[in-house]
Design a protein around this motif. Structure first.
Motif, mmCIF file in Angstrom:
data_model
loop_
_atom_site.group_PDB
_atom_site.id
_atom_site.type_symbol
_atom_site.label_atom_id
_atom_site.label_comp_id
_atom_site.label_asym_id
_atom_site.label_seq_id
_atom_site.Cartn_x
_atom_site.Cartn_y
_atom_site.Cartn_z
ATOM 1 N N GLN A 22 0.806 -1.406 -0.235
ATOM 2 C CA GLN A 22 -0.022 -0.111 0.004
ATOM 3 C C GLN A 22 0.985 1.236 -0.089
ATOM 4 O OE1 GLN A 22 0.085 -2.340 2.354
ATOM 5 N NE2 GLN A 22 -0.128 -1.571 4.240
ATOM 6 N N VAL A 25 4.345 3.369 -4.918
ATOM 7 C CA VAL A 25 3.753 4.272 -6.076
ATOM 8 C C VAL A 25 4.451 3.721 -7.101
ATOM 9 C CG1 VAL A 25 3.601 6.759 -6.788
ATOM 10 C CG2 VAL A 25 3.443 6.307 -4.184
ATOM 11 N N ALA A 49 -2.766 -2.227 -10.287
ATOM 12 C CA ALA A 49 -2.392 -1.518 -9.046
ATOM 13 C C ALA A 49 -3.415 -1.731 -7.877
ATOM 14 C CB ALA A 49 -2.343 -0.080 -9.374
ATOM 15 N N LYS A 50 -4.666 -1.691 -8.256
ATOM 16 C CA LYS A 50 -5.665 -1.705 -7.331
ATOM 17 C C LYS A 50 -5.334 -3.497 -6.771
ATOM 18 C CE LYS A 50 -10.779 -1.778 -6.502
ATOM 19 N NZ LYS A 50 -11.970 -1.454 -7.053
ATOM 20 N N ARG A 55 -0.345 2.432 -5.231
ATOM 21 C CA ARG A 55 -0.833 3.670 -5.818
ATOM 22 C C ARG A 55 -0.433 4.035 -7.196
ATOM 23 N NH1 ARG A 55 0.145 9.386 -5.366
ATOM 24 N NH2 ARG A 55 2.020 9.181 -4.128
#
Length: 322
Positions: A22, A25, A49-50, A55
């Protein structure tokens, strides 16, 4: 007390070596944000990404060839903490210094769809074999002529973009000719745009009204070429071949506007790229080299000796509005 201290030290050591997903990036920079190809690519990146809990930062050029916006996007993503950047280079050479700065800062950079020049400027490339895509439609066009003398128009992309050169060169090899062959009666750049494709085809018809093969860099350019041929009453006289495999393009194959197209898979490029970027951020494992994401020739009129799938398959696998 010692046990608690060991546990505390383990927490800090583990968080230093394996980043929580989480907190990761990943950046995605496309050539534009309007072309359905890049819309599908972004969709694949968002979903991946999800799924990975990362992110995603996104950016795009204002137009195909907008290197300046891509340079700015790289700088912003590095400043924003991106550990991985996925990019479809608008200018394969001009973007290299900006990519080098990012890599020097510890960011993994993966090219999608379009290689840099040199290809080694990025850590890896996830892409269609664009040369093979060109070879497939070249072989198809040659077979479709059925022995007739060729009068070829090539509606290309623009100078300095590797993907355009690869497709063009692949088409020539598949068709069995070399650059400057007498059968190539017209060559125009279109930037992959439908209106420019139509204008280019109109120019070519003025120069050589008997054109019977039209190579196009992508399906929007092919649609423009068809409009020009139709306006001239010559839409049945020329075989149009292309590359992309978007839903609109496959529908044009089904309608007989395009004879054949080489289908590529942008969602797969982006999904694999995000997965590789997250893996690097979490473990330090850096992917390298070229990953072929596949290409399939789509046509409803099969040619002997040329492997293809029909538009039923193409519409199931296409990208864009179905």
């Amino acid at each position: 007390m010692k046990s608690a201290l060991r546990s505390l030290l383990c927490v800090f050591a583990c968080s230093a070596s394996v980043a929580p997903a989480q907190g990761i990036v990943v950046g995605l920079i496309t050539k534009t944000d309007t072309n359905p190809f890049f819309v599908k690519m972004k969709e694949g990146a968002v979903d991946a990404a999800k799924a990975k809990g990362a992110r995603l930062m996104t950016a795009a050029g204002k137009f195909d060839g907008d290197n300046a916006s891509q340079v700015t996007a790289i700088e912003n993503m590095v400043s924003g903490g991106a550990r991985a950047i996925l990019i479809t280079p608008s200018d394969s050479k001009a973007i290299v210094p900006a990519i080098k700065k990012a890599r020097d800062a510890g960011v993994i950079v993966i090219a999608l769809d379009t290689p840099t020049d040199p290809q080694s400027a990025t850590d890896a490339l996830f892409a269609t074999d664009n040369f093979k895509a060109g070879v497939l439609i070249g072989r198809y066009a040659r077979a479709a002529l059925a022995g007739k003398a060729a009068r070829v128009a090539t509606l290309d992309l623009a100078p300095g973009i590797t993907v355009g050169r690869l497709r063009h060169d692949g088409f020539l090899q598949g068709f069995g000719i070399k650059e400057h062959d007498a059968s190539i009666v017209c060559s125009q750049d279109t930037k992959g745009d439908q209106a420019k494709g139509q204008m280019a085809m109109e120019n070519c018809l003025q120069k050589a009204p008997d054109i019977n093969v039209v190579y196009t860099i992508n399906e929007p350019a092919a649609a423009g070429a068809y409009q020009a041929l139709r306006s001239a009453g010559k839409e049945k006289a020329a075989v149009i071949v292309s590359v992309d495999g978007g839903c609109a393009g496959v529908r044009n194959v089904k309608a007989g506007i395009i004879a054949a197209t080489s289908q590529q898979y942008p969602l797969k490029m982006a999904s694999l790229g995000v997965e590789a970027g997250v893996e690097y951020a979490r473990t330090g494992k850096r992917i390298a080299g070229y990953v072929d994401t596949g290409v399939t020739l789509i046509s409803d009129k099969a040619m002997a000796g040329v492997d293809s799938r029909d538009t039923t398959f193409g519409l199931e696998a296409c990208w864009g509005t179905k």
